[in-house]
Design a protein around this motif. Structure first.
Motif, PDB file in Angstrom:
ATOM      1  N   LYS A   3     -12.843   7.177 -92.048  1.00 25.14           N
ATOM      2  CA  LYS A   3     -12.535   5.920 -92.711  1.00 25.14           C
ATOM      3  C   LYS A   3     -13.175   4.766 -91.950  1.00 25.14           C
ATOM      4  O   LYS A   3     -13.442   4.862 -90.765  1.00 25.14           O
ATOM      5  CB  LYS A   3     -11.029   5.725 -92.778  1.00 25.14           C
ATOM      6  CG  LYS A   3     -10.354   6.707 -93.686  1.00 25.14           C
ATOM      7  CD  LYS A   3      -8.895   6.376 -93.815  1.00 25.14           C
ATOM      8  CE  LYS A   3      -8.259   7.309 -94.805  1.00 25.14           C
ATOM      9  NZ  LYS A   3      -6.928   6.872 -95.188  1.00 25.14           N
ATOM     10  N   LYS A   4     -13.392   3.667 -92.656  1.00 18.21           N
ATOM     11  CA  LYS A   4     -13.998   2.487 -92.055  1.00 18.21           C
ATOM     12  C   LYS A   4     -12.926   1.618 -91.403  1.00 18.21           C
ATOM     13  O   LYS A   4     -11.764   1.648 -91.789  1.00 18.21           O
ATOM     14  CB  LYS A   4     -14.712   1.670 -93.130  1.00 18.21           C
ATOM     15  CG  LYS A   4     -15.833   2.404 -93.822  1.00 18.21           C
ATOM     16  CD  LYS A   4     -16.465   1.496 -94.840  1.00 18.21           C
ATOM     17  CE  LYS A   4     -16.148   2.013 -96.222  1.00 18.21           C
ATOM     18  NZ  LYS A   4     -16.689   1.178 -97.282  1.00 18.21           N
ATOM     19  N   LEU A   5     -13.339   0.826 -90.433  1.00 11.89           N
ATOM     20  CA  LEU A   5     -12.440  -0.141 -89.806  1.00 11.89           C
ATOM     21  C   LEU A   5     -12.486  -1.433 -90.614  1.00 11.89           C
ATOM     22  O   LEU A   5     -13.556  -1.936 -90.932  1.00 11.89           O
ATOM     23  CB  LEU A   5     -12.861  -0.409 -88.365  1.00 11.89           C
ATOM     24  CG  LEU A   5     -12.728   0.770 -87.416  1.00 11.89           C
ATOM     25  CD1 LEU A   5     -13.271   0.403 -86.047  1.00 11.89           C
ATOM     26  CD2 LEU A   5     -11.287   1.216 -87.310  1.00 11.89           C
ATOM     27  N   PRO A   6     -11.331  -1.996 -90.917  1.00 13.84           N
ATOM     28  CA  PRO A   6     -11.268  -3.172 -91.792  1.00 13.84           C
ATOM     29  C   PRO A   6     -11.378  -4.495 -91.029  1.00 13.84           C
ATOM     30  O   PRO A   6     -10.410  -5.224 -90.893  1.00 13.84           O
ATOM     31  CB  PRO A   6      -9.892  -3.035 -92.427  1.00 13.84           C
ATOM     32  CG  PRO A   6      -9.086  -2.379 -91.358  1.00 13.84           C
ATOM     33  CD  PRO A   6     -10.021  -1.446 -90.651  1.00 13.84           C
ATOM     34  N   PHE A  12      -5.768  -6.697-100.030  1.00 14.93           N
ATOM     35  CA  PHE A  12      -5.142  -5.382 -99.999  1.00 14.93           C
ATOM     36  C   PHE A  12      -5.789  -4.421-100.987  1.00 14.93           C
ATOM     37  O   PHE A  12      -5.954  -3.241-100.696  1.00 14.93           O
ATOM     38  CB  PHE A  12      -3.645  -5.512-100.283  1.00 14.93           C
ATOM     39  CG  PHE A  12      -2.912  -4.217-100.175  1.00 14.93           C
ATOM     40  CD1 PHE A  12      -2.717  -3.622 -98.941  1.00 14.93           C
ATOM     41  CD2 PHE A  12      -2.419  -3.594-101.297  1.00 14.93           C
ATOM     42  CE1 PHE A  12      -2.046  -2.422 -98.826  1.00 14.93           C
ATOM     43  CE2 PHE A  12      -1.738  -2.399-101.198  1.00 14.93           C
ATOM     44  CZ  PHE A  12      -1.551  -1.811 -99.962  1.00 14.93           C
ATOM     45  N   GLU A  13      -6.181  -4.905-102.163  1.00 15.94           N
ATOM     46  CA  GLU A  13      -6.821  -4.035-103.149  1.00 15.94           C
ATOM     47  C   GLU A  13      -8.130  -3.460-102.618  1.00 15.94           C
ATOM     48  O   GLU A  13      -8.492  -2.334-102.930  1.00 15.94           O
ATOM     49  CB  GLU A  13      -7.052  -4.793-104.451  1.00 15.94           C
ATOM     50  CG  GLU A  13      -5.758  -5.106-105.178  1.00 15.94           C
ATOM     51  CD  GLU A  13      -6.001  -5.828-106.479  1.00 15.94           C
ATOM     52  OE1 GLU A  13      -7.053  -5.619-107.108  1.00 15.94           O
ATOM     53  OE2 GLU A  13      -5.123  -6.611-106.861  1.00 15.94           O
ATOM     54  N   GLU A  14      -8.826  -4.221-101.801  1.00 15.84           N
ATOM     55  CA  GLU A  14     -10.071  -3.745-101.209  1.00 15.84           C
ATOM     56  C   GLU A  14      -9.789  -2.607-100.218  1.00 15.84           C
ATOM     57  O   GLU A  14     -10.553  -1.668-100.110  1.00 15.84           O
ATOM     58  CB  GLU A  14     -10.806  -4.890-100.517  1.00 15.84           C
ATOM     59  CG  GLU A  14     -12.205  -4.551-100.114  1.00 15.84           C
ATOM     60  CD  GLU A  14     -12.967  -5.766 -99.605  1.00 15.84           C
ATOM     61  OE1 GLU A  14     -14.000  -5.544 -98.955  1.00 15.84           O
ATOM     62  OE2 GLU A  14     -12.542  -6.909 -99.848  1.00 15.84           O
ATOM     63  N   GLU A  18     -11.749   0.862-100.968  1.00 13.73           N
ATOM     64  CA  GLU A  18     -12.861   1.134-100.053  1.00 13.73           C
ATOM     65  C   GLU A  18     -12.526   2.134 -98.949  1.00 13.73           C
ATOM     66  O   GLU A  18     -13.345   2.386 -98.080  1.00 13.73           O
ATOM     67  CB  GLU A  18     -13.351  -0.174 -99.424  1.00 13.73           C
ATOM     68  CG  GLU A  18     -13.889  -1.168-100.418  1.00 13.73           C
ATOM     69  CD  GLU A  18     -15.180  -0.694-101.065  1.00 13.73           C
ATOM     70  OE1 GLU A  18     -15.983  -0.011-100.393  1.00 13.73           O
ATOM     71  OE2 GLU A  18     -15.369  -1.009-102.249  1.00 13.73           O
ATOM     72  N   ASN A  19     -11.300   2.685 -98.953  1.00 16.74           N
ATOM     73  CA  ASN A  19     -10.910   3.739 -98.003  1.00 16.74           C
ATOM     74  C   ASN A  19     -10.974   3.271 -96.542  1.00 16.74           C
ATOM     75  O   ASN A  19     -11.549   3.940 -95.690  1.00 16.74           O
ATOM     76  CB  ASN A  19     -11.767   4.987 -98.211  1.00 16.74           C
ATOM     77  CG  ASN A  19     -11.123   6.216 -97.600  1.00 16.74           C
ATOM     78  OD1 ASN A  19      -9.907   6.306 -97.497  1.00 16.74           O
ATOM     79  ND2 ASN A  19     -11.944   7.158 -97.186  1.00 16.74           N
ATOM     80  N   PHE A  20     -10.356   2.135 -96.254  1.00 16.20           N
ATOM     81  CA  PHE A  20     -10.258   1.624 -94.892  1.00 16.20           C
ATOM     82  C   PHE A  20      -9.026   2.203 -94.206  1.00 16.20           C
ATOM     83  O   PHE A  20      -8.077   2.625 -94.867  1.00 16.20           O
ATOM     84  CB  PHE A  20     -10.116   0.096 -94.886  1.00 16.20           C
ATOM     85  CG  PHE A  20     -11.377  -0.643 -95.206  1.00 16.20           C
ATOM     86  CD1 PHE A  20     -12.416  -0.687 -94.294  1.00 16.20           C
ATOM     87  CD2 PHE A  20     -11.518  -1.318 -96.400  1.00 16.20           C
ATOM     88  CE1 PHE A  20     -13.570  -1.395 -94.568  1.00 16.20           C
ATOM     89  CE2 PHE A  20     -12.663  -2.024 -96.687  1.00 16.20           C
ATOM     90  CZ  PHE A  20     -13.695  -2.060 -95.767  1.00 16.20           C
ATOM     91  N   TYR A  21      -9.012   2.177 -92.892  1.00 10.26           N
ATOM     92  CA  TYR A  21      -7.794   2.476 -92.149  1.00 10.26           C
ATOM     93  C   TYR A  21      -6.778   1.395 -92.468  1.00 10.26           C
ATOM     94  O   TYR A  21      -7.112   0.220 -92.562  1.00 10.26           O
ATOM     95  CB  TYR A  21      -8.039   2.465 -90.636  1.00 10.26           C
ATOM     96  CG  TYR A  21      -8.597   3.754 -90.102  1.00 10.26           C
ATOM     97  CD1 TYR A  21      -7.813   4.895 -90.015  1.00 10.26           C
ATOM     98  CD2 TYR A  21      -9.904   3.823 -89.660  1.00 10.26           C
ATOM     99  CE1 TYR A  21      -8.314   6.070 -89.511  1.00 10.26           C
ATOM    100  CE2 TYR A  21     -10.427   4.995 -89.157  1.00 10.26           C
ATOM    101  CZ  TYR A  21      -9.628   6.116 -89.085  1.00 10.26           C
ATOM    102  OH  TYR A  21     -10.137   7.279 -88.594  1.00 10.26           O
TER     103      TYR A  21
END
Length: 61
Positions: A3-6, A12-14, A18-21
């Motif tokens: 997962k990507k770091l946000p 929140f919808e992003e 986008e499958n963030f931590y």
């Protein structure tokens, strides 16, 4: 898949699309509903997720 770091994400919808931590804060919603008031003030230092929490509450309700 990792997962990507946000970094810098406040929507929140992003996070969901986008499958963030993300740290689950459903207990925050429960506490807010149990201890509600006419006005709730969220005080935290800069970069502690105030805008993201508000976006999460908007999506929840």
């Amino acid at each position: 898949m990792r997962k990507k770091l946000p970094i810098g994400i406040e929507n929140f919808e992003e996070f969901l699309s986008e499958n963030f931590y993300y740290v689950d804060k459903t207990l925050f919603i429960k506490e807010l509903l149990q201890n509600w008031g006419k006005v709730n003030q969220f005080t935290r230092p800069r970069r502690f997720g105030k805008s993201l929490n508000m976006s999460m509450l908007k999506c929840f309700f």
